[in-house]
Motif scaffolding. Structure first.
Motif, PDB file in Angstrom:
ATOM      1  N   MET A 316       1.318  -1.189   0.253  1.00 54.13           N
ATOM      2  CA  MET A 316      -0.086  -0.185  -0.199  1.00 54.13           C
ATOM      3  C   MET A 316       1.053   1.969  -0.036  1.00 54.13           C
ATOM      4  SD  MET A 316      -3.076  -0.595   2.751  1.00 54.13           S
ATOM      5  CE  MET A 316      -4.122   1.039   2.610  1.00 54.13           C
ATOM      6  N   VAL A 317       1.310   1.208   0.547  1.00 57.50           N
ATOM      7  CA  VAL A 317       2.820   2.278   0.929  1.00 57.50           C
ATOM      8  C   VAL A 317       4.290   2.018  -0.241  1.00 57.50           C
ATOM      9  CG1 VAL A 317       2.225   3.633   2.679  1.00 57.50           C
ATOM     10  CG2 VAL A 317       4.139   1.567   2.509  1.00 57.50           C
ATOM     11  N   ARG A 318       4.508   3.182  -0.411  1.00 57.79           N
ATOM     12  CA  ARG A 318       6.132   3.569  -0.890  1.00 57.79           C
ATOM     13  C   ARG A 318       6.863   4.827  -0.806  1.00 57.79           C
ATOM     14  NH1 ARG A 318       7.016   7.254  -4.838  1.00 57.79           N
ATOM     15  NH2 ARG A 318       4.481   8.661  -5.141  1.00 57.79           N
ATOM     16  N   TYR A 319       8.106   4.453  -0.713  1.00 59.12           N
ATOM     17  CA  TYR A 319       8.885   5.484  -0.324  1.00 59.12           C
ATOM     18  C   TYR A 319      10.079   5.745  -1.367  1.00 59.12           C
ATOM     19  CZ  TYR A 319      13.154   2.302   0.002  1.00 59.12           C
ATOM     20  OH  TYR A 319      13.943   1.475  -0.143  1.00 59.12           O
ATOM     21  N   GLU A 320      10.339   7.201  -1.501  1.00 61.28           N
ATOM     22  CA  GLU A 320      11.771   8.172  -1.776  1.00 61.28           C
ATOM     23  C   GLU A 320      12.511   8.590  -1.426  1.00 61.28           C
ATOM     24  OE1 GLU A 320       9.632  11.273  -3.944  1.00 61.28           O
ATOM     25  OE2 GLU A 320       8.199  10.056  -4.746  1.00 61.28           O
ATOM     26  N   GLU A 321      13.818   7.952  -1.736  1.00 66.38           N
ATOM     27  CA  GLU A 321      15.142   7.904  -1.070  1.00 66.38           C
ATOM     28  C   GLU A 321      15.284   9.636  -1.392  1.00 66.38           C
ATOM     29  OE1 GLU A 321      18.419   5.616  -2.821  1.00 66.38           O
ATOM     30  OE2 GLU A 321      17.579   4.065  -1.457  1.00 66.38           O
ATOM     31  N   VAL A 322      15.553  10.216  -0.579  1.00 70.14           N
ATOM     32  CA  VAL A 322      15.777  11.837  -0.270  1.00 70.14           C
ATOM     33  C   VAL A 322      17.417  12.491   0.584  1.00 70.14           C
ATOM     34  CG1 VAL A 322      15.122  14.192   0.448  1.00 70.14           C
ATOM     35  CG2 VAL A 322      13.510  12.407   0.203  1.00 70.14           C
ATOM     36  N   TYR A 323      18.638  13.139  -0.669  1.00 71.98           N
ATOM     37  CA  TYR A 323      19.300  12.626   0.157  1.00 71.98           C
ATOM     38  C   TYR A 323      19.960  14.397   0.628  1.00 71.98           C
ATOM     39  CZ  TYR A 323      20.719   8.642  -1.386  1.00 71.98           C
ATOM     40  OH  TYR A 323      21.299   7.015  -1.537  1.00 71.98           O
ATOM     41  N   SER A 324      20.008  14.904   1.803  1.00 70.57           N
ATOM     42  CA  SER A 324      20.252  16.507   2.176  1.00 70.57           C
ATOM     43  C   SER A 324      21.179  16.623   3.322  1.00 70.57           C
ATOM     44  CB  SER A 324      18.978  17.082   2.879  1.00 70.57           C
ATOM     45  OG  SER A 324      18.631  15.883   3.767  1.00 70.57           O
ATOM     46  N   PRO A 325      22.242  17.941   3.382  1.00 66.83           N
ATOM     47  CA  PRO A 325      22.888  17.926   4.117  1.00 66.83           C
ATOM     48  C   PRO A 325      21.992  18.075   5.097  1.00 66.83           C
ATOM     49  CG  PRO A 325      22.750  20.061   2.500  1.00 66.83           C
ATOM     50  CD  PRO A 325      21.547  18.390   2.269  1.00 66.83           C
ATOM     51  N   GLY A 326      23.535  17.404   6.279  1.00 65.97           N
ATOM     52  CA  GLY A 326      23.084  17.266   7.334  1.00 65.97           C
ATOM     53  C   GLY A 326      24.122  18.842   7.887  1.00 65.97           C
ATOM     54  N   SER A 327      23.720  18.653   9.652  1.00 68.27           N
ATOM     55  CA  SER A 327      24.321  19.575  10.679  1.00 68.27           C
ATOM     56  C   SER A 327      26.016  19.904   9.388  1.00 68.27           C
ATOM     57  CB  SER A 327      24.138  19.461  11.481  1.00 68.27           C
ATOM     58  OG  SER A 327      24.759  18.013  11.994  1.00 68.27           O
ATOM     59  N   THR A 328      26.481  19.000   9.350  1.00 69.08           N
ATOM     60  CA  THR A 328      27.805  19.193   9.178  1.00 69.08           C
ATOM     61  C   THR A 328      28.344  18.879   7.898  1.00 69.08           C
ATOM     62  OG1 THR A 328      28.168  16.562   8.720  1.00 69.08           O
ATOM     63  CG2 THR A 328      28.942  17.935  10.429  1.00 69.08           C
ATOM     64  N   GLY A 329      26.805  19.919   6.808  1.00 65.53           N
ATOM     65  CA  GLY A 329      26.916  19.573   5.562  1.00 65.53           C
ATOM     66  C   GLY A 329      26.948  18.623   4.736  1.00 65.53           C
ATOM     67  N   ILE A 330      27.083  17.143   5.148  1.00 67.26           N
ATOM     68  CA  ILE A 330      27.065  16.178   4.356  1.00 67.26           C
ATOM     69  C   ILE A 330      26.459  15.684   3.902  1.00 67.26           C
ATOM     70  CG2 ILE A 330      28.583  14.132   4.524  1.00 67.26           C
ATOM     71  CD1 ILE A 330      30.872  15.346   6.341  1.00 67.26           C
ATOM     72  N   ASP A 331      26.106  15.188   3.019  1.00 66.36           N
ATOM     73  CA  ASP A 331      24.474  14.221   2.736  1.00 66.36           C
ATOM     74  C   ASP A 331      24.110  13.210   3.702  1.00 66.36           C
ATOM     75  OD1 ASP A 331      23.544  15.852   1.182  1.00 66.36           O
ATOM     76  OD2 ASP A 331      23.945  14.704  -0.844  1.00 66.36           O
ATOM     77  N   GLY A 332      22.920  13.239   4.077  1.00 64.92           N
ATOM     78  CA  GLY A 332      22.466  12.212   5.065  1.00 64.92           C
ATOM     79  C   GLY A 332      20.960  11.289   3.894  1.00 64.92           C
ATOM     80  N   ARG A 333      20.663  10.641   4.146  1.00 64.83           N
ATOM     81  CA  ARG A 333      19.632   9.744   3.355  1.00 64.83           C
ATOM     82  C   ARG A 333      18.642   9.531   3.759  1.00 64.83           C
ATOM     83  NH1 ARG A 333      18.743   4.047   0.770  1.00 64.83           N
ATOM     84  NH2 ARG A 333      19.541   2.984   2.318  1.00 64.83           N
ATOM     85  N   SER A 334      16.972  10.390   3.779  1.00 67.26           N
ATOM     86  CA  SER A 334      16.088   9.796   4.404  1.00 67.26           C
ATOM     87  C   SER A 334      15.433   9.053   3.757  1.00 67.26           C
ATOM     88  CB  SER A 334      15.194  11.117   5.009  1.00 67.26           C
ATOM     89  OG  SER A 334      16.018  11.682   5.826  1.00 67.26           O
ATOM     90  N   PHE A 335      14.067   8.482   3.639  1.00 71.64           N
ATOM     91  CA  PHE A 335      12.811   8.002   3.956  1.00 71.64           C
ATOM     92  C   PHE A 335      11.349   8.420   3.540  1.00 71.64           C
ATOM     93  CE2 PHE A 335      14.768   3.427   3.977  1.00 71.64           C
ATOM     94  CZ  PHE A 335      15.696   3.345   2.780  1.00 71.64           C
ATOM     95  N   ARG A 336      11.401   9.092   2.209  1.00 73.40           N
ATOM     96  CA  ARG A 336       9.766   9.532   2.585  1.00 73.40           C
ATOM     97  C   ARG A 336       9.100   9.083   2.299  1.00 73.40           C
ATOM     98  NH1 ARG A 336       9.862  14.620   4.259  1.00 73.40           N
ATOM     99  NH2 ARG A 336      11.335  15.924   4.538  1.00 73.40           N
ATOM    100  N   TRP A 337       7.447   8.476   2.455  1.00 72.69           N
ATOM    101  CA  TRP A 337       6.338   7.544   2.913  1.00 72.69           C
ATOM    102  C   TRP A 337       5.309   8.141   2.205  1.00 72.69           C
ATOM    103  CZ3 TRP A 337       7.792   2.198   3.359  1.00 72.69           C
ATOM    104  CH2 TRP A 337       9.294   2.570   3.990  1.00 72.69           C
ATOM    105  N   TYR A 338       5.267   7.689   0.797  1.00 75.63           N
ATOM    106  CA  TYR A 338       3.476   8.182   0.392  1.00 75.63           C
ATOM    107  C   TYR A 338       2.717   6.480  -0.196  1.00 75.63           C
ATOM    108  CZ  TYR A 338       6.415  11.985  -1.377  1.00 75.63           C
ATOM    109  OH  TYR A 338       7.479  12.545  -1.396  1.00 75.63           O
ATOM    110  N   LEU A 339       1.723   7.222  -0.176  1.00 74.17           N
ATOM    111  CA  LEU A 339       0.092   5.752  -0.443  1.00 74.17           C
ATOM    112  C   LEU A 339       0.799   5.505  -2.055  1.00 74.17           C
ATOM    113  CD1 LEU A 339      -2.707   6.775   1.321  1.00 74.17           C
ATOM    114  CD2 LEU A 339      -1.166   4.812   2.064  1.00 74.17           C
TER     115      LEU A 339
END
Length: 343
Positions: A316-339
């Motif tokens: 029922m759900v999928r996710y998209e990987e989102v890469y964004s700079p952390g507090s030090t400016g280096i990228d982290g990876r998060s999962f954003r969820w969608y129906l």
């Protein structure tokens, strides 16, 4: 919140640990990555700021030998690589990863402060020390040299001090966690105990699976093969590569283990209204309001994982990987969820 993986068995641990972390890091973390393994009676560890892809770029997994290990992905917490888990004791005997927070115990940090000062005064090296301006400042963890140390760095050193006295891993883990209370789970490996993974769980998601090649541990079902067996809260114990599961009660804690009705529908409704949420957002906006009482030891984080896994299993759900700079400016990876469309 953070996510983690652990393995003990016949295979090299590092590739297994990183594969599991890749599958799960964006659930609730993704900005710091670290790994520790036990090999030839010693602990080796590597960690970095950034997601698992950055870890792979910096370190050669083939050189991280050992068949027992733990790995961790941390939230956007601030500070350099020394603030990533695992934390390793000064003597290199115990390594620890932890997931959760101080939670309902946050009103009294005196025990942490007392233990931290005692460890510091005894000459122990708390590797996580950094300028308080680089992280969320907390006076309880600021040492005489002006640096602020991480909570889990205090815990692992205290476990190591206790373990060096008597060599009893459960006694050491229980002792340290009985007066430094957290709404968390912590996973430990010991240099002289290959094939063994220790656990301390107050009220978080801890799962294990015994397979032919060893034991796998993690926070989500998708992290490893086989049946996902949950370790209950208020627990201290260990699992072994050859199939032993040993659990004892951690202490006299009253945990509300009830999972309220309606969490999966609430998560669906929340995603319809707010597509692209992180699991942490879903926990706060959909799960907690379903009947968990503020200030109570409960299983709200566990319920969030279960509900999301239910939706994943139902396609029922999928996710998209989102890469964004952390507090030090280096990228982290998060999962954003969608129906998924039509669900």
């Amino acid at each position: 919140m953070c996510v983690w993986s652990a393995y003990a068995g016949k295979k090299q641990a590092a590739p297994i640990l990183l594969d599991a972390l890749k599958k799960t890091e964006g659930f609730w973390a993704g900005f710091y990555t670290g790994m520790a393994v036990c090999s030839d009676g010693k602990l080796a560890f590597e960690k970095c700021v950034g997601h698992t892809g950055i870890f792979e770029e910096q370190f050669d997994l083939a050189k991280i030998a050992g068949c027992t290990g733990i790995a961790h992905s941390r939230t956007n917490s601030g500070g350099g690589a020394d603030r990533a888990h695992p934390y390793v004791g000064t003597e290199g005997i115990v390594a620890l990863i932890s997931q959760g927070s101080i939670g309902v115990f946050a009103d009294d940090l005196s025990h942490y402060s007392e233990v931290a000062r005692r460890l510091y005064d005894s000459g122990r090296r708390l590797r996580s020390g950094c300028d308080p301006r680089l992280v969320r400042p907390n006076p309880a963890f600021i040492m005489p040299d002006g640096n602020q140390v991480a909570l889990s760095d205090i815990v692992v050193n205290e476990i190591e001090v206790e373990y060096m006295k008597h060599g009893d891993m459960i006694k050491a883990m229980r002792s340290a966690s009985s007066y430094m209370l957290e709404e968390s789970c912590s996973i430990c490996i010991f240099a002289d105990k290959p094939g063994v993974i220790g656990f301390i769980n107050m009220n978080q998601r801890v799962g294990y699976s015994f397979e032919e090649d060893g034991v796998y541990m993690g926070t989500t079902q998708g992290a490893f093969p086989g049946a996902f067996m949950e370790i209950p809260g208020n627990s201290v114990g260990y699992v072994t590569a050859d199939g032993i599961y040993h659990r004892e009660e951690l202490g006299n804690f009253k945990i509300n283990s009830t999972i309220p009705d309606g969490i999966v529908p609430a998560m669906i409704a929340c995603l319809k209204e707010n597509p692209g949420l992180l699991l942490g957002n879903l926990c706060d906006q959909a799960v907690r309001p379903c009947g968990f009482k503020p200030g109570e030891l409960d299983y709200h984080a566990l319920a969030a994982y279960r509900a999301l896994e239910t939706l994943v299993a139902a396609d029922m759900v999928r996710y998209e990987e989102v890469y964004s700079p952390g507090s030090t400016g280096i990228d982290g990876r998060s999962f954003r969820w969608y129906l998924k469309e039509g669900k």
